[in-house]
Design an enzyme around this catalytic site. Sequence first.
Site, PDB file in Angstrom:
ATOM      1  N   PRO A   1       0.774  -1.229   0.000  1.00 28.83           N
ATOM      2  CA  PRO A   1       0.000   0.000   0.000  1.00 28.83           C
ATOM      3  C   PRO A   1       0.817   1.297   0.000  1.00 28.83           C
ATOM      4  CG  PRO A   1       0.143  -0.838   2.231  1.00 28.83           C
ATOM      5  CD  PRO A   1       0.894  -1.817   1.354  1.00 28.83           C
ATOM      6  N   THR A   2       2.130   1.245   0.205  1.00 28.48           N
ATOM      7  CA  THR A   2       2.874   2.486   0.438  1.00 28.48           C
ATOM      8  C   THR A   2       3.270   3.176  -0.862  1.00 28.48           C
ATOM      9  OG1 THR A   2       5.038   1.425   0.428  1.00 28.48           O
ATOM     10  CG2 THR A   2       3.868   1.478   2.536  1.00 28.48           C
ATOM     11  N   CYS A   3       3.770   4.408  -0.722  1.00 26.47           N
ATOM     12  CA  CYS A   3       4.218   5.203  -1.861  1.00 26.47           C
ATOM     13  C   CYS A   3       5.668   4.905  -2.196  1.00 26.47           C
ATOM     14  CB  CYS A   3       4.086   6.687  -1.551  1.00 26.47           C
ATOM     15  SG  CYS A   3       2.432   7.148  -1.103  1.00 26.47           S
ATOM     16  N   ASP A   4       6.065   3.663  -2.112  1.00 23.62           N
ATOM     17  CA  ASP A   4       7.456   3.296  -2.356  1.00 23.62           C
ATOM     18  C   ASP A   4       7.499   2.309  -3.511  1.00 23.62           C
ATOM     19  OD1 ASP A   4      10.288   2.954  -0.451  1.00 23.62           O
ATOM     20  OD2 ASP A   4       9.881   1.533  -2.063  1.00 23.62           O
TER      21      ASP A   4
ATOM     22  N   ASN B   1       4.792   6.036   5.877  1.00 22.87           N
ATOM     23  CA  ASN B   1       3.525   6.491   5.278  1.00 22.87           C
ATOM     24  C   ASN B   1       2.391   6.503   6.299  1.00 22.87           C
ATOM     25  OD1 ASN B   1       3.439   5.429   1.749  1.00 22.87           O
ATOM     26  ND2 ASN B   1       4.349   7.184   2.697  1.00 22.87           N
TER      27      ASN B   1
END
Length: 380
Positions: free
Chosen positions: A320-323, A364
């Site tokens: 789910p993260t912005c990575d 996040n």
Amino acid sequence: MCADPIRRFLAEQDPPTPFLVVDTDVVAARAREVRAAFPGALIRYAVKANPAPPVLDALVAAGIGFDVAGPVELALCLERGAAPADLAYGNPIKKPRDIAFAFERGVREFTSDAAGDVDHLGRHAPGSAVSIRVVLDGPDSATPFGRKFGCEPAEALDLVLRAAARGLRPGIAFHVGSQQPDVAAWEIGIATAAKLFAEAAAQGVALTRLNLGGGFATAHRARVPSLDAYAATIASALETHFPGQRPELLLEPGRVLVADAGLLRTEVVLVAHRGERRWVYLDIGRYNGLAEAENEAIAYRFEPVDPRGGPSGPVVLAGPTCDGDDVLYQRTPYDLPLDLRTGDRLELPGTGAYTASYASVGFNGIEPLRTYCVGRWGDA
Ligand SMILES: *Cc1c(COP(=O)(O)O)cnc(C)c1O
């Protein structure tokens, strides 16, 4: 009423995802199996696999000791009722003040693989048992240690003699790498250790203890050897290489004691079609519990909770993260229902080891993976 404490918990509490639920009865059962497979060996659970207090409680009750990596794990084990004599400080990388802390708390069992650390132990843990960890030229495991740990066998004899000269009680240790599916890896370790026992004896130092590490694999999508298969290979290697005078044995299993006791639940955040591929984004990823998906090393099972019965098709699984690295599987083939949609839940069985303990604290804004423990020692 449902007999399985995990199913009962899920039916009654159904907390928001993602979370891990661990059945402490299964942990206790695994502990009995490991003890039965390796009679007479000292078993030291590698706490890093899952340090949840109820897990430690179940293991204390089962008479298992602990392999700790530092002062925090050490203090936790003592707090849960472990005896200092049942603790081993197995991390070769340790600060002198942490050695002193452990010694002061009564720990007398250490592992080392470098001259500097042997000297620190001689100074801050006088008279303790110190296993010298050797690196092996064996088969790679799913999550190998590379060259980070262990000295070459040629250097090990020097470290054994150095430890003896500083008043320590040397032994030999190895670790075949975690999730090691090749039972032959232990055979190589035991043969290497036997040679060192003979070389040390020739120099007047009697080694008595052999630490076989951990590494026993647990099943996800691929089959792995049974505990009995590992034990049989180890027993026969000991007979071959230590005829007549079997050393005192120490084992440091982590994964095999807790993995099968855990079930993780996650929810689909989004399904997207990008080019030819269907991407499924989950609320669990590399940073909040599935760190061992790095390099797709461990391929977990993903089972829909309420499948609607339609056909399945290939997916890429991501967190789910912005990575950009928070992708779980893009090479390992996975099939999930074609009608999978936002809000659908999936279960990952066999996830009690190296999941919650690897979660970041708030990347996040995502909290570490929640653990609920059920069964006799449970707190949920
Ligand atoms: C992690 C670790 C273990 C446990 O390994 P598993 O593969 O979980 O059995 C044992 N000993 C040491 C020194 C470790 O670092």
